[in-house]
Design a protein around this motif. Structure first.
Motif, PDB file in Angstrom:
ATOM      1  N   HIS A 519       0.841  -1.201   0.000  1.00 50.89           N
ATOM      2  CA  HIS A 519       0.000   0.000   0.000  1.00 50.89           C
ATOM      3  C   HIS A 519       0.876   1.251   0.000  1.00 50.89           C
ATOM      4  O   HIS A 519       1.631   1.472   0.951  1.00 50.89           O
ATOM      5  CB  HIS A 519      -0.911   0.034   1.231  1.00 50.89           C
ATOM      6  N   CYS A 568      -4.167   5.571   1.616  1.00 52.69           N
ATOM      7  CA  CYS A 568      -3.557   4.732   0.593  1.00 52.69           C
ATOM      8  C   CYS A 568      -3.807   5.389  -0.754  1.00 52.69           C
ATOM      9  O   CYS A 568      -4.904   5.863  -1.032  1.00 52.69           O
ATOM     10  CB  CYS A 568      -4.173   3.340   0.615  1.00 52.69           C
ATOM     11  N   MET A 570      -3.729   3.896  -3.642  1.00 53.01           N
ATOM     12  CA  MET A 570      -4.445   3.075  -4.622  1.00 53.01           C
ATOM     13  C   MET A 570      -5.865   3.601  -4.591  1.00 53.01           C
ATOM     14  O   MET A 570      -6.541   3.540  -3.552  1.00 53.01           O
ATOM     15  CB  MET A 570      -4.373   1.593  -4.268  1.00 53.01           C
ATOM     16  N   HIS A 573      -8.675   1.603  -3.143  1.00 57.43           N
ATOM     17  CA  HIS A 573      -8.516   1.347  -1.700  1.00 57.43           C
ATOM     18  C   HIS A 573      -8.922   2.584  -0.898  1.00 57.43           C
ATOM     19  O   HIS A 573      -9.579   2.480   0.134  1.00 57.43           O
ATOM     20  CB  HIS A 573      -7.062   0.999  -1.363  1.00 57.43           C
ATOM     21  N   MET A 578      -9.564   3.151   3.046  1.00 56.47           N
ATOM     22  CA  MET A 578      -8.238   3.167   3.673  1.00 56.47           C
ATOM     23  C   MET A 578      -7.738   4.606   3.715  1.00 56.47           C
ATOM     24  O   MET A 578      -6.885   5.031   2.930  1.00 56.47           O
ATOM     25  CB  MET A 578      -7.273   2.255   2.907  1.00 56.47           C
TER      26      MET A 578
END
Ligand SMILES: [Cu+2]
Length: 590
Positions: A519, A568, A570, A573, A578
């Motif tokens: 991550h 994170c 991404m 995500h 997150m």
């Protein structure tokens, strides 16, 4: 090649160009689609330039709208800035103040975040955290001083617009002469693009965690002795994990791009023999970590996340999402080199070319074997353990039982006191190892030099030598099968309490990855120092990729008052949860 052949190939090249021109004429027109620095055959970026697609000075206007985008036979809708993907290069100067008017021509809200720039928090561009966002038809004027130099980027922080193309590079020149000497500079913006709308990707992933993973292990493969041992495979299966789950969204969906160009379009940056060339590489992907290399040409890393590092020579660098690296390369007299960005799950790669003249195609290596995760990626640090005879793990036995005497439950809450246990936490790393000196995922055994975070030393002394007065743990948690992603077991949608910092305090943050994916964790408004090697010249970054099952510590001086996003990078995500808000407040204020 005879002169006749040369003439012939020129004709072919010209015909190819004309047919490409024809193909695009109906939509946007090739020239309109790319800023000059991002066009194939560019001579690079130059200081104080008036090149099309480079915006400089103290007043800048960005128009956010919809465009059509096509690459490698795929085409679809894109969200663009001033009609281009990538967005225009902002070339600014340290010490100046810039006003950037952003106008929203979309039917939904938008925003721009200046990734890695230290700006006042209400100029940071995160809707709901730092400002309300920019509504359709509205213009928001960002204004901030440029307090530091280097390679950065900007992107939308609204919806899925970043995945749809809303990202561009920022180069800030130092107030004085640039201490990183070179003869020529290129900007390389790496990205992933899909004609499938990111919301649809998310829907499919929620239905089935491994939806885009076409590389699942087969029984035939196992019987043929490929992949993991059968015992490992059974142990993993019992825990409902898949050791090939390195990326969620893969090359089966994505076109990987350099400056908006796929393999067929072959982005080419020019050089002259003997030159020192600075490559400013930005991973602006929404979901793809890239392994970056130029086969045959060493890379000298001179900056990471915009900050100068002590030059270190290597052959390959994993560039996580949202990180930037500056490299010096010296191509000598060779005619061309392939510039390779390979998705870390090896589901695809993009090749660009460094060449003495346009029309050459750099060498394109084959995709390498896909990586398979190990016990270390499951948060089991084997280094300090008694493994019995010869210090080796008995792989003929299921992993769990071969480690008798140690608690090797993959979901033991006592290892993670601050985590709220629930259906969103499938696993907890029982013994997370500090992985800053580890080679990143998939590059463990390649037979050339690979950069690790531990190789990075800041060129300039760290500004705050204090030892942290306290430390906090932040767990990166998930239930991958359900596509639930969170921090400390709580998704952002559950409205968790912000992480509070006192203005000016120095804190150690331990990021513990309880999942089996890397991550790239980013904090807004601050740089932090990676806790690796002697203090004093630790690498200063804004994003750090926490390897599967591992941990990373960084020290941070909370010197920027306000509310900041911490997440994170991404994109899916972050959207799944997150993420946290970090608050930096004066003593005595709530
Ligand atoms: Cu993540």
């Amino acid at each position: 090649m005879t002169p006749r052949d040369t003439h012939h190939s020129h004709l072919l090249e010209r015909r190819r160009f004309l047919s490409l021109g024809g193909a695009f004429a109906g939509s946007l027109g090739m020239a309109g689609l790319f800023p000059a620095w991002a066009r194939s055959g560019t001579a690079g970026i130059v200081h104080a330039s008036n090149q099309p697609g480079v915006l400089s000075g103290d007043t800048i206007a960005l128009q956010i709208g919809e465009s059509h985008f096509a690459t490698g036979g795929r085409s679809g809708h894109a969200v663009t800035v001033n009609g281009t993907l990538p967005a225009p290069l902002l070339r600014l100067r340290e010490g100046e103040t810039v006003r950037i008017a952003v106008t929203n021509h979309l039917k939904e809200q938008t925003s721009i975040h200046w990734h890695g720039l230290l700006v006042p928090f209400h100029m940071d561009g995160v809707p709901g955290v730092s400002f309300p966002g920019i509504d359709p038809g509205e213009t928001f004027v960002y204004e901030f001083p440029l307090t530091h130099s280097g390679t950065f980027w900007y992107h939308s922080h609204s919806g899925m617009q970043e995945a749809e193309g809303l990202f561009g590079p920022i180069v800030i020149d130092p107030a004085g002469p640039d201490t990183i000497a070179c003869d020529r500079e290129h900007v390389l913006v790496l990205s992933d693009w899909s004609p499938i709308h990111p919301h649809e990707q998310m829907r499919r992933l929620k239905m089935m965690g491994g939806y885009f993973n076409r590389q699942r292990q087969t029984l035939a493969g196992l019987l043929a002795g490929k992949d993991q041992s059968l015992a490992d495979r059974l142990a993993w299966g019992k825990m409902r994990m898949d050791a090939t789950d390195i990326s969620d969204v893969t090359g089966s969906t994505y076109s990987f791009l350099v400056n908006g160009h796929g393999n067929a379009e072959n982005w080419t940056g020019l050089f002259a023999p003997g030159e020192k060339v600075r490559l400013r590489v930005i991973n602006a992907s929404s979901m793809t970590n890239f392994n970056f290399r130029i086969p045959g040409l060493p890379l000298t890393v001179v900056a990471a996340d915009g900050n100068p590092v002590q030059p270190v020579e290597t052959d390959e660098v994993q560039i996580a999402i949202a990180e930037t690296y500056d490299f010096i390369v010296e191509p000598g007299t060779a005619e061309s080199y392939g510039v390779i960005a390979e998705a870390i799950d090896r589901s695809g790669l993009v090749r660009a070319t460094l060449a003495q003249r346009p029309g050459l195609v750099g060498e394109t290596p084959k995709l390498r074997e896909r990586p398979v995760l190990t016990m270390r990626d499951m948060g089991m640090d084997m280094s300090g353990m008694d493994m019995g005879e010869g210090g080796e793990i008995d792989l003929s036995k299921p992993a769990i039982s071969s480690m008798s005497g140690h608690s090797m439950s993959m979901r033991d809450p006592s290892v993670a006191a601050g985590v709220k246990m629930g259906p969103g936490v499938a696993t907890l790393s029982p013994m997370p190892a500090d992985r800053l000196a580890d080679r990143p995922t998939g590059l463990e055994s390649v037979d050339h030099r690979v950069l690790t975070y531990a190789d990075l030393r800041s060129r300039d002394p760290n500004p705050d030598p204090r030892v942290p007065s306290r430390q906090i743990d932040v767990h990166l948690t998930a239930a991958m099968e359900r596509y639930m992603w969170s921090m400390d077991g709580e998704a952002m949608s559950e409205n968790p309490a912000p992480i509070p910092f006192r203005l000016g305090e120095r804190v150690r943050v331990n990021l513990i990855n309880d999942t089996m994916m890397p991550h790239p964790i980013h904090i807004h408004g601050h740089f932090f120092e990676l806790v690796s090697g002697e203090p004093g010249n630790r690498a200063r970054k804004h994003t750090v990729n926490v390897l599967p099952g591992g941990k990373v510590s960084f020290d941070l001086t909370a010197d920027a008052e306000g509310d900041w996003a911490f997440h994170c990078h991404m994109l899916l995500h972050m959207h799944a949860g997150m993420m946290r808000v970090v608050t930096v407040r004066r003593e005595g204020e709530a």
